[in-house]
Write a protein that holds these residues in place. Structure first.
Motif, mmCIF file in Angstrom:
data_model
loop_
_atom_site.group_PDB
_atom_site.id
_atom_site.type_symbol
_atom_site.label_atom_id
_atom_site.label_comp_id
_atom_site.label_asym_id
_atom_site.label_seq_id
_atom_site.Cartn_x
_atom_site.Cartn_y
_atom_site.Cartn_z
ATOM 1 N N HIS A 3 0.827 -1.202 0.000
ATOM 2 C CA HIS A 3 0.000 0.000 0.000
ATOM 3 C C HIS A 3 0.866 1.259 0.000
ATOM 4 C CE1 HIS A 3 -3.400 2.618 0.824
ATOM 5 N NE2 HIS A 3 -2.739 3.125 1.845
ATOM 6 N N GLY A 4 1.945 1.226 0.789
ATOM 7 C CA GLY A 4 2.846 2.371 0.850
ATOM 8 C C GLY A 4 3.502 2.642 -0.473
ATOM 9 N N ALA A 5 3.980 1.564 -1.141
ATOM 10 C CA ALA A 5 4.617 1.730 -2.445
ATOM 11 C C ALA A 5 3.640 2.304 -3.450
ATOM 12 C CB ALA A 5 5.139 0.377 -2.928
ATOM 13 N N SER A 6 2.383 1.860 -3.366
ATOM 14 C CA SER A 6 1.353 2.337 -4.288
ATOM 15 C C SER A 6 1.152 3.835 -4.138
ATOM 16 C CB SER A 6 0.044 1.595 -4.013
ATOM 17 O OG SER A 6 -1.003 2.137 -4.769
ATOM 18 N N VAL A 7 1.039 4.288 -2.887
ATOM 19 C CA VAL A 7 0.844 5.711 -2.638
ATOM 20 C C VAL A 7 2.059 6.510 -3.086
ATOM 21 C CG1 VAL A 7 0.506 7.453 -0.855
ATOM 22 C CG2 VAL A 7 -0.770 5.310 -0.745
ATOM 23 N N SER A 8 3.262 5.979 -2.887
ATOM 24 C CA SER A 8 4.484 6.681 -3.297
ATOM 25 C C SER A 8 4.515 6.898 -4.805
ATOM 26 C CB SER A 8 5.724 5.880 -2.863
ATOM 27 O OG SER A 8 5.756 5.725 -1.458
ATOM 28 N N SER A 9 4.172 5.875 -5.574
ATOM 29 C CA SER A 9 4.143 6.005 -7.035
ATOM 30 C C SER A 9 3.105 7.023 -7.474
ATOM 31 C CB SER A 9 3.849 4.642 -7.683
ATOM 32 O OG SER A 9 4.900 3.742 -7.462
ATOM 33 N N LEU A 10 1.961 6.980 -6.804
ATOM 34 C CA LEU A 10 0.895 7.929 -7.134
ATOM 35 C C LEU A 10 1.343 9.361 -6.860
ATOM 36 C CD1 LEU A 10 -2.040 8.537 -7.965
ATOM 37 C CD2 LEU A 10 -2.701 8.178 -5.570
ATOM 38 N N VAL A 11 2.008 9.563 -5.725
ATOM 39 C CA VAL A 11 2.496 10.895 -5.362
ATOM 40 C C VAL A 11 3.478 11.407 -6.404
ATOM 41 C CG1 VAL A 11 3.900 12.181 -3.706
ATOM 42 C CG2 VAL A 11 2.091 10.665 -2.886
ATOM 43 N N ILE A 12 4.390 10.547 -6.836
ATOM 44 C CA ILE A 12 5.391 10.952 -7.830
ATOM 45 C C ILE A 12 4.707 11.376 -9.135
ATOM 46 C CG2 ILE A 12 7.293 10.135 -9.291
ATOM 47 C CD1 ILE A 12 8.108 8.310 -6.944
ATOM 48 N N VAL A 13 3.753 10.571 -9.597
ATOM 49 C CA VAL A 13 3.060 10.869 -10.860
ATOM 50 C C VAL A 13 2.280 12.175 -10.763
ATOM 51 C CG1 VAL A 13 1.218 10.100 -12.417
ATOM 52 C CG2 VAL A 13 2.926 8.471 -11.595
ATOM 53 N N VAL A 14 1.562 12.362 -9.666
ATOM 54 C CA VAL A 14 0.755 13.580 -9.500
ATOM 55 C C VAL A 14 1.650 14.816 -9.407
ATOM 56 C CG1 VAL A 14 -0.816 14.793 -7.936
ATOM 57 C CG2 VAL A 14 -1.214 12.383 -8.466
ATOM 58 N N VAL A 15 2.748 14.725 -8.666
ATOM 59 C CA VAL A 15 3.673 15.864 -8.538
ATOM 60 C C VAL A 15 4.289 16.213 -9.892
ATOM 61 C CG1 VAL A 15 5.866 16.617 -7.540
ATOM 62 C CG2 VAL A 15 4.166 15.487 -6.090
ATOM 63 N N ILE A 16 4.688 15.196 -10.656
ATOM 64 C CA ILE A 16 5.258 15.436 -11.984
ATOM 65 C C ILE A 16 4.234 16.125 -12.887
ATOM 66 C CG2 ILE A 16 5.977 14.258 -14.119
ATOM 67 C CD1 ILE A 16 8.193 14.448 -12.125
ATOM 68 N N ALA A 17 2.995 15.630 -12.859
ATOM 69 C CA ALA A 17 1.935 16.239 -13.674
ATOM 70 C C ALA A 17 1.707 17.702 -13.271
ATOM 71 C CB ALA A 17 0.643 15.443 -13.520
ATOM 72 N N ALA A 41 7.879 13.119 -19.743
ATOM 73 C CA ALA A 41 8.187 13.054 -18.309
ATOM 74 C C ALA A 41 7.979 11.638 -17.779
ATOM 75 C CB ALA A 41 7.311 14.040 -17.541
ATOM 76 N N GLY A 42 6.918 10.976 -18.262
ATOM 77 C CA GLY A 42 6.664 9.598 -17.856
ATOM 78 C C GLY A 42 7.776 8.665 -18.292
ATOM 79 N N ILE A 43 8.320 8.886 -19.501
ATOM 80 C CA ILE A 43 9.442 8.076 -19.982
ATOM 81 C C ILE A 43 10.655 8.237 -19.061
ATOM 82 C CG2 ILE A 43 11.114 7.823 -21.861
ATOM 83 C CD1 ILE A 43 8.863 8.585 -23.800
ATOM 84 N N ILE A 44 10.891 9.483 -18.606
ATOM 85 C CA ILE A 44 12.060 9.764 -17.753
ATOM 86 C C ILE A 44 11.947 9.070 -16.396
ATOM 87 C CG2 ILE A 44 13.303 11.603 -16.538
ATOM 88 C CD1 ILE A 44 12.545 13.449 -18.891
ATOM 89 N N ILE A 45 10.730 9.086 -15.808
ATOM 90 C CA ILE A 45 10.587 8.493 -14.472
ATOM 91 C C ILE A 45 10.160 7.029 -14.529
ATOM 92 C CG2 ILE A 45 9.988 10.720 -13.456
ATOM 93 C CD1 ILE A 45 7.062 9.794 -13.382
ATOM 94 N N GLY A 46 9.886 6.511 -15.733
ATOM 95 C CA GLY A 46 9.394 5.148 -15.879
ATOM 96 C C GLY A 46 10.479 4.136 -16.169
ATOM 97 N N VAL A 53 8.648 4.719 -10.813
ATOM 98 C CA VAL A 53 7.212 4.452 -10.674
ATOM 99 C C VAL A 53 6.900 3.035 -11.131
ATOM 100 C CG1 VAL A 53 4.909 5.108 -11.474
ATOM 101 C CG2 VAL A 53 6.624 6.876 -11.022
ATOM 102 N N GLU A 54 6.051 2.370 -10.366
ATOM 103 C CA GLU A 54 5.574 1.044 -10.745
ATOM 104 C C GLU A 54 4.054 1.080 -10.871
ATOM 105 O OE1 GLU A 54 6.854 -1.906 -8.042
ATOM 106 O OE2 GLU A 54 9.002 -1.499 -8.286
ATOM 107 N N ALA A 55 3.555 0.483 -11.957
ATOM 108 C CA ALA A 55 2.103 0.431 -12.149
ATOM 109 C C ALA A 55 1.476 -0.442 -11.070
ATOM 110 C CB ALA A 55 1.787 -0.124 -13.531
ATOM 111 N N ASP A 56 0.360 0.010 -10.483
ATOM 112 C CA ASP A 56 -0.347 -0.734 -9.456
ATOM 113 C C ASP A 56 -1.830 -0.426 -9.551
ATOM 114 O OD1 ASP A 56 -0.679 1.816 -8.165
ATOM 115 O OD2 ASP A 56 1.363 1.590 -7.405
#
Length: 615
Positions: A3-17, A41-46, A53-56
């Motif tokens: 759950h923590g990893a999921s929220v971390s990835s979401l935070v990164i994506v939202v902040v980048i956007a 930007a997604g390519i750079i962090i993906g 970021v990991e898809a979840d």
């Protein structure tokens, strides 16, 4: 832990956007579409970059919702009024009469499809795909989301060629979306699925008539405010219902979302609701989707296979050929640079290619590498096409012709106004019925009133009243004014202004983007303002302190901050209207093409600024 990893990835994506628009603004990368920047930007962090970021479940759900909402807004972007047949004849810069836009646009798209199919056969022969029709859909699609803002930025959207380009993109968007749905239905394993699509479209038609009936009921307007927001709830219900029905009948969910957007567009929603939907989609869900497209794009795997590496430039070349060859049809009416620029812009493709790539991979029409290559080519086209278009497309010629103003109803309001308008800017014609003769004093040499037998639509149409650029309707009857205004809007008159005293009728006309004024309410509002704020009223009533509107059309000053503007004199910019936004200007406010500036100052200074910005 998961759950923590999921929220971390979401935070990164939202902040980048969130940060991407600031980065584009800071480094003056306005020429790059935001959605393309989000993919990069997604390519750079993906997985092709830092792999942060990991898809979840969180991101998959929000990304899917973003994709659905993107398809909904694509349908909502379609302005079906462009298909209305306008009988107004326009003389082009070449001296020729403009052709029927709908017919020419349809012919161009048919040629695009034919050329795309021919190119697809080459890809089949080269062994890149086994399905020529699927590749035809990929090559022939056009991104409405890239074409529209690019035309606006270049100040070309309202021109004849701009409207033609827009129509070609609209037809391509509609046709390829429907054909993709049929293709998936035929290739998804169910033999009768295609017939089930009729259920989906039948449900759409039923929901359209239900929406048309309920939207004008008085209690609906009351429920559209406050915490209820029934209009927004209705739109989201429509999306979910049609998406669910689409999946039930074996079609893709994007078809249901696209159909929902098209239905809402047909119902002519008010601008406030459209702004809310745009804000929610492009402000939250859609950026997550585009960032995740980049995150999941495996760029490095493309370089491992020489065959796929060769495919990328071949696809780019195919996209350009498929659009540049068919637009030669336009050479009959436009110069070669205009035709070339049009073809280059139509090469832009994005959303539907991403949709088709994901669908094709899922139903085993293409593999993962080809899917990634298609998405990468779509990104390249959206970067290259707008830039080359701006370089190639000639600047629209400055219109020096006076706007044609038609006034229906000669009275104490309209007659004096016709004298105060600058003849260099407005060619005014006043229409009045024979039964109600204007006073002999008013029938002086100052006024040229064209007499009509009546105010019927046929009489007005035969007198070419609706050919005007601006139509002001001010008879003594609200129903007559309303009927004429609605017909004029449907006919295609550029601006319609109607005198309406009844609030219910006025609200209905405003929903149709018709400007409304009331003598009673205007007088009452002015008198109240004169009592409470006499200084403000003086700005409107004293000529030396008058307010003026200046339209910003000069690309030379696009992006220039007001503090760096070369000349303002004693002109003060009171307000800037940019699309739906009202901006209070300051020194760092940058001018943009299409801005409407409300200014005050001496007439000489204002005219100088107008000359600079309107060039």
């Amino acid at each position: 832990m998961e759950h923590g990893a999921s929220v971390s990835s979401l935070v990164i994506v939202v902040v980048i956007a969130f940060l991407i628009p600031f980065i584009l603004h800071r480094f003056r990368l306005n020429i790059l579409p935001v959605v393309v920047a989000e993919i990069i930007a997604g390519i750079i962090i993906g997985q092709s970059g830092f792999n942060l970021v990991e898809a979840d479940t969180w991101l998959d759900t929000l990304s899917t919702l973003g994709f659905i909402f993107l398809m909904f807004l694509s349908g909502l972007e379609i302005d079906f009024s462009v298909f209305a047949s306008k009988k107004k004849k326009v003389t082009l810069p070449s001296g020729k009469i403009e052709p029927n836009r709908v017919l020419v646009s349809f012919i161009v798209f048919v040629f695009v499809f034919i050329v795309s199919y021919g190119l697809s056969l080459l890809f089949v022969l080269l062994g890149y795909t086994d399905n020529a029709f699927f590749m035809t859909l990929i090559i022939s699609t056009i991104s409405l989301g890239v074409v529209v803002p690019t035309l606006k930025d270049a100040n070309v959207l309202k021109t004849s060629i701009g409207q033609t380009i827009l129509l070609i993109a609209v037809i391509a968007d509609l046709a390829t979306m429907i054909l993709l749905a049929i293709f998936v239905s035929l290739n998804s394993g169910g033999e009768g699925n295609m017939w089930l699509l009729l259920i989906l479209f039948g449900a759409g038609i039923l929901l359209y008539f239900m929406g048309a009936y309920f939207r004008h009921l008085s209690f609906i307007e009351t429920m559209s405010k406050g915490t209820i927001q029934i209009g927004t709830r209705a739109v989201f219900t429509l999306i979910i219902v049609l998406v669910g029905l689409s999946e039930t009948v074996g079609a893709e969910n994007i078809l249901g979302a696209f159909l929902a957007g098209a239905l809402v567009s047909l119902l002519s929603p008010n601008t406030e609701l459209v702004q809310k939907l745009d804000s929610f989609g492009y402000g939250f869900l859609i950026p997550i989707f585009f960032v995740m497209v980049g995150v999941e794009l495996d760029v490095w795997s493309l370089f491992q296979d020489p065959k796929v590496l060769v495919l990328i430039p071949l696809l780019v070349i195919a996209l350009f050929i498929s659009k540049l060859v068919p637009v030669i049809v336009l050479k009959r009416w436009y110069d070669i640079k205009t035709v070339l620029g049009s073809g280059i812009l139509l090469t832009s493709t994005l959303s539907l290619v991403i949709a088709a790539a994901e669908i094709g991979e899922r139903i085993d029409i293409i593999d993962e590498q080809l899917s990634s290559a298609l998405i990468l080519v779509a990104v390249i086209s959206c970067i290259v096409a707008p830039i080359v278009f701006r370089k190639v497309m000639p600047k629209p010629e400055e219109r020096v012709d006076a706007k044609k103003l038609a006034i229906i109803g000669a009275n104490q309001i309209t007659l004096p106004i016709s004298l105060e308008l600058n003849p260099a800017n407005y060619e005014t014609s006043i229409y009045h019925t024979k039964q109600e003769k204007v006073d002999s004093e008013k029938q002086s040499s100052h006024f040229s009133v064209i007499e009509l037998a009546d105010y019927s639509i046929d009489t007005l149409r035969n007198s070419e009243v609706f050919e005007a650029d601006i139509l002001l309707i001010s008879t003594g009857d609200d129903e007559t004014n309303s009927d004429i205004a609605v017909f004029a809007r449907e006919y295609g008159t550029e601006r319609v202004i109607a005198r309406i005293e009844l609030t219910e009728i006025a609200d209905q006309l405003r929903d149709l983007n018709i400007d409304v004024f009331s003598v009673f309410f205007s007088t009452k509002a002015l008198l109240k303002a004169l009592i409470e704020s006499p200084g403000v009223v003086n700005i409107f009533t004293r000529e030396e302190n008058a307010l003026y509107q200046i339209n910003m059309n000069n690309v030379e000053y696009n992006g220039v901050a007001l503090r760096n503007f070369p000349y303002l004199g004693d002109t003060i910019i009171v307000r800037i209207f940019r699309g739906k936004d009202s901006i209070v200007p300051h020194g760092d406010t940058e001018l943009r093409i299409g801005d409407r500036l409300i200014v005050t100052g001496s007439s000489e200074s204002v005219e100088e600024v107008r000359t600079l910005l309107s060039y």
